[in-house]
Design an enzyme around this catalytic site. Structure first.
Site, PDB file in Angstrom:
ATOM      1  N   THR A   1      45.581  44.293  38.348  1.00  0.00           N
ATOM      2  CA  THR A   1      45.339  44.490  36.437  1.00  0.00           C
ATOM      3  C   THR A   1      46.170  46.044  35.994  1.00  0.00           C
ATOM      4  O   THR A   1      47.077  46.812  36.309  1.00  0.00           O
ATOM      5  CB  THR A   1      44.499  44.749  35.927  1.00  0.00           C
ATOM      6  OG1 THR A   1      43.287  44.349  37.024  1.00  0.00           O
ATOM      7  CG2 THR A   1      44.221  42.132  35.906  1.00  0.00           C
TER       8      THR A   1
ATOM      9  N   LYS B   1      41.861  43.678  44.805  1.00  0.00           N
ATOM     10  CA  LYS B   1      41.698  43.995  43.521  1.00  0.00           C
ATOM     11  C   LYS B   1      40.856  45.084  42.582  1.00  0.00           C
ATOM     12  O   LYS B   1      40.534  43.893  42.844  1.00  0.00           O
ATOM     13  CB  LYS B   1      42.783  43.266  42.814  1.00  0.00           C
ATOM     14  CG  LYS B   1      42.171  42.212  41.647  1.00  0.00           C
ATOM     15  CD  LYS B   1      41.622  42.665  40.617  1.00  0.00           C
ATOM     16  CE  LYS B   1      42.516  43.009  39.475  1.00  0.00           C
ATOM     17  NZ  LYS B   1      40.925  44.008  38.695  1.00  0.00           N
TER      18      LYS B   1
ATOM     19  N   THR C   1      31.790  41.525  44.515  1.00  0.00           N
ATOM     20  CA  THR C   1      32.594  43.082  44.744  1.00  0.00           C
ATOM     21  C   THR C   1      34.417  42.352  43.340  1.00  0.00           C
ATOM     22  O   THR C   1      33.871  42.019  42.489  1.00  0.00           O
ATOM     23  CB  THR C   1      33.770  42.423  46.168  1.00  0.00           C
ATOM     24  OG1 THR C   1      34.551  41.744  46.035  1.00  0.00           O
ATOM     25  CG2 THR C   1      32.366  41.504  46.597  1.00  0.00           C
TER      26      THR C   1
ATOM     27  N   GLU D   1      40.268  53.779  37.961  1.00  0.00           N
ATOM     28  CA  GLU D   1      41.262  54.126  36.576  1.00  0.00           C
ATOM     29  C   GLU D   1      41.433  55.526  36.606  1.00  0.00           C
ATOM     30  O   GLU D   1      40.068  55.740  35.842  1.00  0.00           O
ATOM     31  CB  GLU D   1      40.299  53.399  35.480  1.00  0.00           C
ATOM     32  CG  GLU D   1      40.910  52.140  35.749  1.00  0.00           C
ATOM     33  CD  GLU D   1      40.557  50.020  34.566  1.00  0.00           C
ATOM     34  OE1 GLU D   1      40.629  49.466  34.558  1.00  0.00           O
ATOM     35  OE2 GLU D   1      39.384  51.193  34.066  1.00  0.00           O
TER      36      GLU D   1
ATOM     37  N   ASN E   1      40.894  52.841  29.067  1.00  0.00           N
ATOM     38  CA  ASN E   1      40.174  51.360  28.362  1.00  0.00           C
ATOM     39  C   ASN E   1      39.580  52.213  26.920  1.00  0.00           C
ATOM     40  O   ASN E   1      39.244  51.245  26.469  1.00  0.00           O
ATOM     41  CB  ASN E   1      38.759  51.649  29.086  1.00  0.00           C
ATOM     42  CG  ASN E   1      38.098  51.471  30.435  1.00  0.00           C
ATOM     43  OD1 ASN E   1      38.364  50.239  30.449  1.00  0.00           O
ATOM     44  ND2 ASN E   1      38.808  52.404  31.972  1.00  0.00           N
TER      45      ASN E   1
ATOM     46  N   THR F   1      43.941  45.376  23.549  1.00  0.00           N
ATOM     47  CA  THR F   1      45.692  45.307  22.890  1.00  0.00           C
ATOM     48  C   THR F   1      46.154  45.894  23.567  1.00  0.00           C
ATOM     49  O   THR F   1      47.385  46.114  23.092  1.00  0.00           O
ATOM     50  CB  THR F   1      44.885  45.878  21.505  1.00  0.00           C
ATOM     51  OG1 THR F   1      44.469  47.303  21.519  1.00  0.00           O
ATOM     52  CG2 THR F   1      43.539  45.260  20.803  1.00  0.00           C
TER      53      THR F   1
END
Length: 413
Positions: A159, A185, A196, A282, A408, A413
């Site tokens: 993702t 992932k 996890t 991230e 985030n 969107t």
């Protein structure tokens, strides 16, 4: 223990496929975005004993509910796994219906019972999963199953991940060569507790389902459960472990030397995928590895290490390359465990050297310039010596950057 290529397809009998089906429309029609895989399938030539661990979040994705029921009905045996990204199929009134249909589509195309199919989803929560693209993709996924397509599968489950995560090893049980490998992932919403991110592991080692489950639960505790990106536990977290037994070693049915070798192989794969997940947090610019040693017990060692890498203030300090030992000591201090803070020593280490920042309950003088140089590396090790026992544990995380908020801020969107 030898590293090998192949990821989810490294073990005998396992094949995979992946494709772009259009679950999430690309931002534009350029080839770079249009054809990124968003759904995959992997399967085995034989029915596999299967172990699994799931999220402890009270809000559970529909795929988790369906997978648990399928494994209960099939006596913990599975033959195929279908996974989509971009949409979590969670908090939807038709979620279970669609997760069941995903299993049924694969079962029909492969001519197997629906209960032998595992389903998983990852992505945005609360958006209805479009099933038509999946209906169209399943025949292609089944037709294109191949023993060398681990990469197609590993990229399909991404993702916000920036890199694929897969790892495999080769080992011997009683002179027989066995293999164990997997793919993972995860980049954000990672703070597991007996769960996890999405992780799938396969092996051709013959081992009983009961021992597989025990090994998986034990290793999860010291790998994935010691991973912190942002303090949020996902609704769709799952790890599955499937055994084909096609290595044809003498089946492991009791604890002993063979079982310990298998556990070591499982740890090697899960630990390395945990590090990959942490490094690809991230917006992350640094991998943080906290090693807590000489602790009074294992649980305390885990709790302390995990508390430090989970501290938002400490993560920010590492992004700023600031050797603020107070933030480490503070995180250790609010750990829910009993220990003497006045015996603890803290060092910061990287490929550029080591600096001592805390000893006997107090900060110590150190060269700020040397500390800044050490923290300029992209992998930082935090060494915590508790001087209160013989147990140790490692936890993994990443720094917190401006990009985490950007990613985030408009994730949906």
């Amino acid at each position: 223990m030898k590293y090998i290529e192949g990821g989810i397809c490294a073990a005998k009998g396992f094949k995979a496929s992946g494709t772009y089906c259009g679950i999430k429309r690309p931002a534009n029609d350029t080839p770079d975005t249009k054809h990124k895989n968003d759904i995959c399938l992997f399967a085995c030539d034989v029915l596999c004993d299967t172990a699994a661990v799931y999220t402890q979040n009270k809000v559970k994705g529909a795929p988790i509910i369906v997978t648990k029921k399928n494994l209960e009905k099939s006596n913990n045996k599975a033959l195929a796994v279908i996974v989509n990204s971009k949409n979590a199929n969670t908090c939807n009134t038709d979620g279970i219906e669609k997760a069941n249909e995903m299993c049924a589509l694969v079962a029909k195309e492969m001519n197997i019972p629906k209960e032998q199919v595992i389903v998983a989803s990852t992505g945005v929560i609360g958006q209805v999963l479009p099933i038509e693209p999946i209906r169209n993709a399943v025949p292609t996924l089944v037709k294109e199953l191949d023993y060398g397509k681990n990469l197609e599968a590993a990229t399909a489950i991404m993702t916000t991940d920036t890199v694929k995560k897969e790892y495999a090893v080769e080992f011997e049980i009683g002179g027989t060569v066995c293999r164990l490998g997997g793919m993972a992932k995860g980049s954000g919403m990672i703070h597991p507790n007996m769960a996890t991110t999405l992780n799938f592991i396969t092996t051709d080692c013959a081992i009983s389902q009961e021992l597989m489950q025990k090994a998986l639960s034990d290793i999860v505790k010291v790998t994935y459960n010691c991973l912190v990106i942002d303090g949020d536990t996902s609704t769709n977290d799952m790890v599955s472990l499937m055994s084909s037994g096609l290595a044809e070693n003498e089946k492991i049915t009791c604890e002993g030397e063979a079982y310990e070798i298998f556990k070591t192989a499982l740890y090697e794969v899960m630990m390395n995928m945990t590090r990959m997940l942490a490094k690809d947090g991230e917006g992350a610019s640094k991998l943080l590895e906290c090693i807590c040693s000489s602790a009074p017990d294992k649980d305390t060692a885990i709790a302390v290490a995990k508390q430090v890498v989970g501290s938002t203030l400490f993560k920010c300090a590492m992004f700023g390359e600031d050797a603020n030992c107070g933030r480490i000591a503070c995180a250790i201090g609010y750990t829910d465990a009993e220990f003497d803070i006045e015996k603890i020593e803290i060092d910061l280490k990287s490929d550029k050297g080591t600096v001592s920042v805390f000893k006997n309950g107090y900060s110590v003088d150190f060269c700020e310039e040397k500390a800044a140089e050490i923290l300029s590396s992209d992998e930082i090790i935090i060494l915590i010596n508790m001087n209160q026992g013989e147990e140790s544990a490692t936890a993994w995380g990443c720094d917190m950057t401006y990009d985490y908020v950007k990613i985030n801020g408009d994730y949906r969107t």
